[in-house]
Design a protein around this motif. Structure first.
Motif, short mmCIF file in Angstrom:
data_model
loop_
_atom_site.label_atom_id
_atom_site.label_comp_id
_atom_site.label_asym_id
_atom_site.label_seq_id
_atom_site.Cartn_x
_atom_site.Cartn_y
_atom_site.Cartn_z
N GLU A 1 0.82 -1.21 0.00
CA GLU A 1 0.00 0.00 0.00
C GLU A 1 0.86 1.27 0.00
N GLY A 2 1.87 1.28 0.85
CA GLY A 2 2.77 2.43 0.93
C GLY A 2 3.54 2.62 -0.35
N PHE A 3 3.94 1.51 -0.95
CA PHE A 3 4.70 1.58 -2.20
C PHE A 3 3.87 2.22 -3.30
N ILE A 4 2.62 1.77 -3.44
CA ILE A 4 1.76 2.31 -4.49
C ILE A 4 1.55 3.82 -4.26
N GLY A 5 1.29 4.19 -3.03
CA GLY A 5 1.11 5.61 -2.71
C GLY A 5 2.35 6.42 -3.05
N ASP A 6 3.51 5.90 -2.70
CA ASP A 6 4.77 6.62 -2.97
C ASP A 6 5.06 6.69 -4.47
N CYS A 7 4.67 5.65 -5.21
CA CYS A 7 4.84 5.66 -6.67
C CYS A 7 4.03 6.78 -7.29
N ILE A 8 2.77 6.87 -6.89
CA ILE A 8 1.88 7.90 -7.43
C ILE A 8 2.47 9.27 -7.12
N GLU A 9 2.88 9.44 -5.89
CA GLU A 9 3.40 10.72 -5.44
C GLU A 9 4.68 11.09 -6.18
N ALA A 10 5.50 10.08 -6.49
CA ALA A 10 6.79 10.35 -7.15
C ALA A 10 6.63 10.60 -8.64
N GLY A 11 5.49 10.16 -9.21
CA GLY A 11 5.31 10.35 -10.65
C GLY A 11 5.61 9.12 -11.48
N GLU B 1 -2.86 -9.44 -5.08
CA GLU B 1 -1.72 -9.00 -4.27
C GLU B 1 -1.34 -7.55 -4.54
N LEU B 2 -1.16 -7.27 -5.85
CA LEU B 2 -0.52 -6.02 -6.23
C LEU B 2 -1.20 -5.38 -7.42
N CYS B 3 -1.55 -6.19 -8.40
CA CYS B 3 -2.09 -5.66 -9.65
C CYS B 3 -3.36 -4.86 -9.40
N ILE B 4 -4.33 -5.46 -8.72
CA ILE B 4 -5.62 -4.79 -8.52
C ILE B 4 -5.45 -3.50 -7.69
N PRO B 5 -4.75 -3.56 -6.55
CA PRO B 5 -4.56 -2.31 -5.80
C PRO B 5 -3.84 -1.22 -6.61
N ALA B 6 -2.88 -1.64 -7.46
CA ALA B 6 -2.15 -0.65 -8.27
C ALA B 6 -3.08 -0.01 -9.29
N LEU B 7 -3.88 -0.83 -9.94
CA LEU B 7 -4.83 -0.31 -10.94
C LEU B 7 -5.82 0.64 -10.29
N GLU B 8 -6.32 0.23 -9.12
CA GLU B 8 -7.31 1.07 -8.44
C GLU B 8 -6.72 2.42 -8.04
#
Lengths: 279, 410
Positions: free
Chosen positions: A113-123, A139-146
């Protein structure tokens, strides 16, 4: 939602040109050099940038990218530093799509969860995670897409017609066709077979298809690009970088240009081919 | 020791994995897309074989006539006297053909490979026991075989390297990383992804992507199933305590699994504590000193740093020198059903010598870890406590390495 990746492919399609996707490892050979290289890639002709997140056990990678991961880790690269590098890059570049590629464990312990948030924030625009197949999508795909990231899936020569819909189902941005059954940077793909496979994928999806694994020269890239929407070049760039280092893996004055010169050659190759094939 | 809240106690500990290969949160199928179709094909083939009496008959025949099963359950009388306490039995899997429990799994998997019409065999090995067992069954069935082995392990297990070559296997030295079992497994996976069409990968432990953990456990469960029968014959009842060493954990899960629902039986898995648990680079006790992560196709406890990079670890025993563990063990740890402990290199070395001197059995360094825990545990138990330790490998391969550790020139 239209992403940077969608926009870039649409723009290239209008020009009748395939995308050049470059792969380099974040932090190879050190943070500063890697950041300088990252900043120089769009100017050299990279249409989409793929950054490797170094991992201690890169099971899908050949010797060149294994070694680059080791160099980066030895120089102190971490997941946090990779994301910081992208933030710094985005300060000067809002347009070039940037995709992170790697393995699941460092993301899992980050945690997800933190990784996805930081990715969005970083661009960051998209993720390619080699060892999370569709069977583990929750695991990862669905949360990332969402969250609004693209999740770019690998299709391979072993992905048969029966399985392809499952691979495509939650894929976005583009499909990465792995041109050989094998590891990165080894055997050269057979262009005819690759074009056939890309055509079969494109019958089932509107998404662009980029081809990687084993593409080394401008000639190869041009040939592959004639039947695909993009070409990924990785090991060849990593090898050029390696060749510019001294015996202690320290960069020299020509380290960045050794890679960008190669990128420029590849980009010119793609540009010339497509004007011929598109009319 | 535990930093994870114990989940609810399940009704049975023997029903896993679920259809997606999970034991609780552990296990799963974390592999590259190139391998995924093959993993699914393997799962189907294994399900078909499991339901086929002919497969079981053929495997049974080979285990008995080629592998030398059943292995004896031996009352270690002098060790029992020496330690004073529990009545100690050894499950003598070191007497199997090729010198360890590894043959149980290799026979099962090579029969499956033949059913799948695969014509080339690959495997990773640490101590070389699995490599020797794979090379042996490949020779028996006339299939070419490539074994991946780390350069450090090649040096400390030279006799097994020579054995594999005699058996006709190609031994590929792996220099990446620390040159031990983890790196050998990476390299075997790279080979597999490159040669999926004709190659069968015989994973040596109850780890990797589903269905390997389940399949290897099933093939190794012959150990515990025999112990159930043999202990009834010897003592008229089931054992009270089980002890086995844990690297990936295949010998341990083979002994434990048939007993998991006998809730009065105390079960101990013994990890390699190396030079001590204080420094993560000096041991291989992933469940005592690691945390959950994803490597080699499954989620499980792993030795890793805060950034998710895998740590190499250390053990005197090449067979335990692995930063992960089978996913079912991770689940059994979290549920509290099995106690996972660690012993050091020095304790294992001492147990090795004790067993050799007073029982006349040279154990491998791997089960010497189990034995070192028995040394601690047995004196705390009453004389009517029936303890079974899996003596899963013989120590011939280790005598040179042990001599070196003891400062003896050979």
């Amino acid at each position: 939602m239209t992403t940077r990746i969608d926009k870039r492919f649409a723009a290239l399609r209008e020009k009748g040109r395939a995308a050049l996707v470059t792969f380099t490892t974040a932090g190879d050979p050190d943070y500063e050099t890697s950041l300088a290289l990252l900043k120089a890639l769009p100017g050299a002709g990279a249409d989409i940038i793929e950054m490797g997140m170094p991992f201690s056990d890169p099971m899908a990678d050949g010797p060149a990218i294994q070694a680059s991961s080791q160099r980066a880790l030895k120089a102190g690269q971490t997941m946090k530093k990779t994301l910081r590098m992208i933030r710094e890059f985005r300060e000067g570049d809002q347009d070039t799509p940037l995709v992170l590629m790697g393995y699941y464990n460092p993301i899992y312990v980050y945690p997800v969860e933190g990784f996805i948030g930081d990715c969005i924030e970083a661009g960051v625009d998209g993720l390619i995670v080699v060892d999370v197949p569709p069977e583990q999508d929750d695991e990862l795909c669905i949360p990332a897409l969402e969250a609004g990231l693209n999740f770019i899936r690998l299709a391979t020569p072993t992905t048969d017609a029966k399985r392809l819909p499952a691979v495509l189902e939650n894929t976005s941005g583009f499909v990465y066709y792995v041109s050989i059954a094998g590891i990165t940077g080894t055997a050269a793909p057979d262009t005819g077979e690759v074009h056939g496979a890309v055509a079969r994928i494109k019958m089932q999806t509107e998404l662009p298809v980029a081809v990687g694994f084993g593409v080394k020269t401008p000639e190869q890239a041009r040939a592959i690009a004639a039947g695909a929407d993009g070409v990924v070049v990785g090991s060849a760039l990593v090898n050029a970088l390696k060749a510019s280092l001294d015996e202690n893996d320290r960069p020299g004055a020509a380290t960045v240009s050794s890679v960008t010169d190669l990128v420029r050659g590849l980009a010119e190759g793609l540009a010339s081919s497509q004007t011929a094939t598109v009319k | 020791m535990s930093n994870t809240a114990p989940p609810d106690t399940p009704n049975t500990y023997r029903s896993g994995p679920d259809e997606r290969g999970h034991f609780g949160i552990y296990g799963g199928r974390f592999v590259a897309e190139t391998l995924m179709p093959l993993i699914l094909e393997l799962e189907e083939a294994y399900e078909r074989a499991k339901a086929d009496p002919e497969f079981h008959a053929e495997l049974k025949h080979m285990l008995v006539h080629y592998g030398g099963r059943p292995s004896p359950l031996y009352f270690a009388e002098r060790l029992t006297q020496e330690l004073g306490g529990a009545k100690i039995y050894f499950k003598r899997d070191e007497l199997n053909h090729t010198g360890s429990h590894k043959i149980n799994n290799c026979l099962g998997q090579i029969l499956l490979a033949r059913r799948m019409k695969k014509t080339r065999i690959i495997a990773e090995t640490g101590a070389g026991q699995h490599g020797v067992a794979v090379a042996t069954v490949a020779a028996r069935y006339g299939l070419p075989c490539v074994i991946y082995m780390g350069c450090v392990d090649i040096e400390r297990q030279a006799p097994n390297v020579f054995r594999m070559k005699l058996l006709g296997a190609e031994v590929h030295q792996v220099t990446a990383g620390a040159g031990t079992l983890k790196d050998a497994m990476n390299e075997a996976l790279r080979d597999w992804v490159t040669n999926v069409h004709d190659t069968y990968y015989i994973i040596g432990t109850a780890a990797g992507p589903h269905p390997y953990p389940e399949m290897v456990r099933d093939f190794q469960s012959v150990i515990g199933e025999e112990v159930r029968v043999q202990m009834m014959e010897a003592e008229g009842r089931l054992p009270d305590t089980l002890v086995a060493c844990i690297g990936g954990g295949s010998n341990a899960i083979g002994l434990f699994h048939p007993f998991l629902d006998d809730k009065d039986i105390a079960i101990y898995g013994v990890e390699a504590g190396g030079l001590g648990l204080g420094n993560p680079e000096e041991h291989c006790a992933s469940m005592n000193g690691g945390k959950p992560g994803v490597l080699h196709g499954n989620r499980t406890y792993l030795l890793q740093n805060d950034d998710g990079q895998i740590i190499e670890g250390h053990s005197i025993s090449a067979g335990l020198d692995y930063p992960g563990v089978g996913p079912e063990h991770s689940w059994l740890r979290d549920t509290g059903r099995v106690n996972y402990v660690a012993v050091t290199d020095a304790e294992a070395l001492e147990a090795f010598q004790l067993c050799t001197r007073i029982e006349g059995i040279i154990p491998a360094l791997e089960p010497s870890h189990a034995l070192a825990h028995v040394q601690k545990l047995a004196p705390t138990l009453p004389a009517d406590n029936l303890l079974v330790m899996n003596l899963c490998g013989r120590g011939d391969k280790d005598v040179f390495a042990v001599a070196k550790h003891l400062g003896v020139e050979m």
